[in-house]
Structure formats: structure tokens, C-alpha cells
Design a protein around this motif. Sequence first.
Motif, short mmCIF file in Angstrom:
data_model
loop_
_atom_site.label_atom_id
_atom_site.label_comp_id
_atom_site.label_asym_id
_atom_site.label_seq_id
_atom_site.Cartn_x
_atom_site.Cartn_y
_atom_site.Cartn_z
N ARG A 6 0.83 -1.21 0.00
CA ARG A 6 0.00 0.00 0.00
C ARG A 6 0.86 1.26 0.00
NH1 ARG A 6 -4.81 -0.93 4.20
NH2 ARG A 6 -5.25 1.21 3.60
N VAL A 7 1.99 1.23 0.67
CA VAL A 7 2.90 2.39 0.65
C VAL A 7 3.41 2.60 -0.77
CG1 VAL A 7 5.14 3.26 1.44
CG2 VAL A 7 3.56 2.23 3.09
N LEU A 8 3.87 1.54 -1.41
CA LEU A 8 4.34 1.67 -2.79
C LEU A 8 3.21 2.11 -3.71
CD1 LEU A 8 6.63 -1.48 -3.10
CD2 LEU A 8 7.35 0.91 -3.03
N TRP A 9 2.04 1.51 -3.54
CA TRP A 9 0.89 1.83 -4.39
C TRP A 9 0.51 3.30 -4.26
CZ3 TRP A 9 -0.64 -0.97 -8.28
CH2 TRP A 9 -1.87 -0.71 -8.90
N ALA A 10 0.63 3.85 -3.07
CA ALA A 10 0.30 5.26 -2.85
C ALA A 10 1.24 6.19 -3.63
CB ALA A 10 0.35 5.59 -1.36
N LEU A 11 2.41 5.69 -3.98
CA LEU A 11 3.40 6.50 -4.70
C LEU A 11 3.40 6.22 -6.21
CD1 LEU A 11 6.31 6.07 -2.15
CD2 LEU A 11 4.93 8.13 -2.52
N ARG A 12 2.45 5.43 -6.69
CA ARG A 12 2.48 4.97 -8.08
C ARG A 12 2.33 6.08 -9.11
NH1 ARG A 12 -2.44 4.19 -6.14
NH2 ARG A 12 -4.28 4.57 -7.41
N ASP A 13 1.75 7.23 -8.74
CA ASP A 13 1.56 8.31 -9.72
C ASP A 13 2.85 9.06 -10.02
OD1 ASP A 13 1.91 9.89 -7.49
OD2 ASP A 13 -0.04 10.88 -7.62
N GLY A 14 3.91 8.76 -9.26
CA GLY A 14 5.21 9.38 -9.54
C GLY A 14 5.45 10.70 -8.84
N HIS A 15 4.46 11.22 -8.15
CA HIS A 15 4.62 12.48 -7.44
C HIS A 15 5.13 12.22 -6.02
CE1 HIS A 15 1.56 13.55 -10.51
NE2 HIS A 15 2.40 14.57 -10.65
N PRO A 16 6.21 12.89 -5.63
CA PRO A 16 6.73 12.72 -4.27
C PRO A 16 5.69 13.14 -3.23
CG PRO A 16 8.31 13.91 -5.62
CD PRO A 16 7.03 13.83 -6.40
N GLN A 17 5.70 12.46 -2.10
CA GLN A 17 4.77 12.76 -1.03
C GLN A 17 5.53 12.96 0.28
OE1 GLN A 17 1.32 10.27 -0.58
NE2 GLN A 17 1.25 9.78 -2.77
N THR A 18 5.08 13.93 1.05
CA THR A 18 5.63 14.12 2.39
C THR A 18 5.18 12.95 3.27
OG1 THR A 18 3.68 15.32 3.16
CG2 THR A 18 5.48 16.63 2.17
N PHE A 19 5.79 12.82 4.43
CA PHE A 19 5.43 11.75 5.36
C PHE A 19 3.94 11.81 5.68
CE2 PHE A 19 4.82 9.75 9.44
CZ PHE A 19 5.62 8.62 9.36
N ARG A 20 3.45 12.98 6.02
CA ARG A 20 2.04 13.15 6.40
C ARG A 20 1.11 12.80 5.24
NH1 ARG A 20 -0.25 13.85 11.10
NH2 ARG A 20 1.24 15.43 11.65
N LEU A 21 1.42 13.28 4.05
CA LEU A 21 0.60 12.99 2.88
C LEU A 21 0.62 11.49 2.57
CD1 LEU A 21 -1.21 13.96 0.61
CD2 LEU A 21 0.85 14.51 -0.71
N LEU A 22 1.79 10.88 2.69
CA LEU A 22 1.90 9.44 2.45
C LEU A 22 1.07 8.67 3.48
CD1 LEU A 22 3.11 7.16 0.80
CD2 LEU A 22 5.18 7.32 2.20
N GLN A 23 1.12 9.09 4.72
CA GLN A 23 0.33 8.45 5.77
C GLN A 23 -1.16 8.56 5.43
OE1 GLN A 23 0.84 10.10 9.70
NE2 GLN A 23 -0.12 8.34 10.68
N ASP A 24 -1.60 9.72 5.00
CA ASP A 24 -3.00 9.91 4.61
C ASP A 24 -3.36 9.07 3.38
OD1 ASP A 24 -3.32 11.69 6.71
OD2 ASP A 24 -3.18 13.48 5.44
N SER A 25 -2.44 8.99 2.42
CA SER A 25 -2.67 8.23 1.19
C SER A 25 -2.83 6.74 1.48
CB SER A 25 -1.53 8.43 0.20
OG SER A 25 -1.45 9.76 -0.22
N VAL A 26 -2.03 6.23 2.41
CA VAL A 26 -2.10 4.81 2.75
C VAL A 26 -3.35 4.54 3.58
CG1 VAL A 26 -0.96 2.96 4.04
CG2 VAL A 26 0.39 4.46 2.57
N GLY A 27 -3.65 5.42 4.51
CA GLY A 27 -4.85 5.28 5.34
C GLY A 27 -4.71 4.20 6.40
N GLY A 28 -4.93 4.58 7.63
CA GLY A 28 -4.93 3.63 8.73
C GLY A 28 -3.57 3.17 9.22
N ILE A 29 -2.52 3.69 8.68
CA ILE A 29 -1.18 3.27 9.08
C ILE A 29 -0.68 4.20 10.19
CG2 ILE A 29 0.01 4.63 7.30
CD1 ILE A 29 2.02 2.29 7.02
N THR A 30 -0.08 3.62 11.21
CA THR A 30 0.46 4.43 12.29
C THR A 30 1.80 5.02 11.85
OG1 THR A 30 1.69 2.61 13.31
CG2 THR A 30 -0.61 2.93 14.03
#
Length: 105
Positions: free
Chosen positions: A23-47
Amino acid sequence: MSPRENAAIHQLLALLEARYAIRVLWALRDGHPQTFRLLQDSVGGITPNTLNTRIKELREAGLMQHNGDGYSVTASGVDLLKRLADLQPFAARWVASQAKKKQLN
């Protein structure tokens, strides 16, 4: 498959089977870099602790990187995601077939 090839696939699957790794990799599939917070939101439910662990593992595996703009996948990560992209249409067909089964029962 040779024992060496088996070992390689087992090693990759062990990495990807870790909770939220795909899910972490999948959240980055569009090629746009994400901050830690944005990545956490993109994955959803991850601590935060779990995300930190997955980031560390995926970076050590050479599938993910961090630059000034945030986290993104490496060339190897892009290659893996291209191969996993076939899962999306399969998943849609599978969900539809599961729903059909439920309707029949």
C-alpha cells in the motif's frame, strides 16, 4: 524455477507481505513525491511507527527514496509497480465475481 530464483521471489514476497508495504508503494504509483504526512494519509490507517518501519525497509530494498520534495519510488520501484498494475483490473473482475456469487446465494 531454480532454487536461486525461488529464494529471490521468497525474499521479495517477504518484503511485500509486511503490513502496508504494498500500500505504501501503491500510494506512490503516480510518480509524485509525497511528504510523510501525505503518504500516511494516502495509505490510510497506518500508524507513524509502522510507516517509518515500512519506509526504512523499502528504502533499504532500493524501491523507495527520499529527496527534498518527499518520498517517491526508485526506478526499481517503478518497474515493480508496472508489474503490479495488472492487479487493478484483476481485482475489479474478482470483486464483481464475488458480488455475483453473493447474489446467487
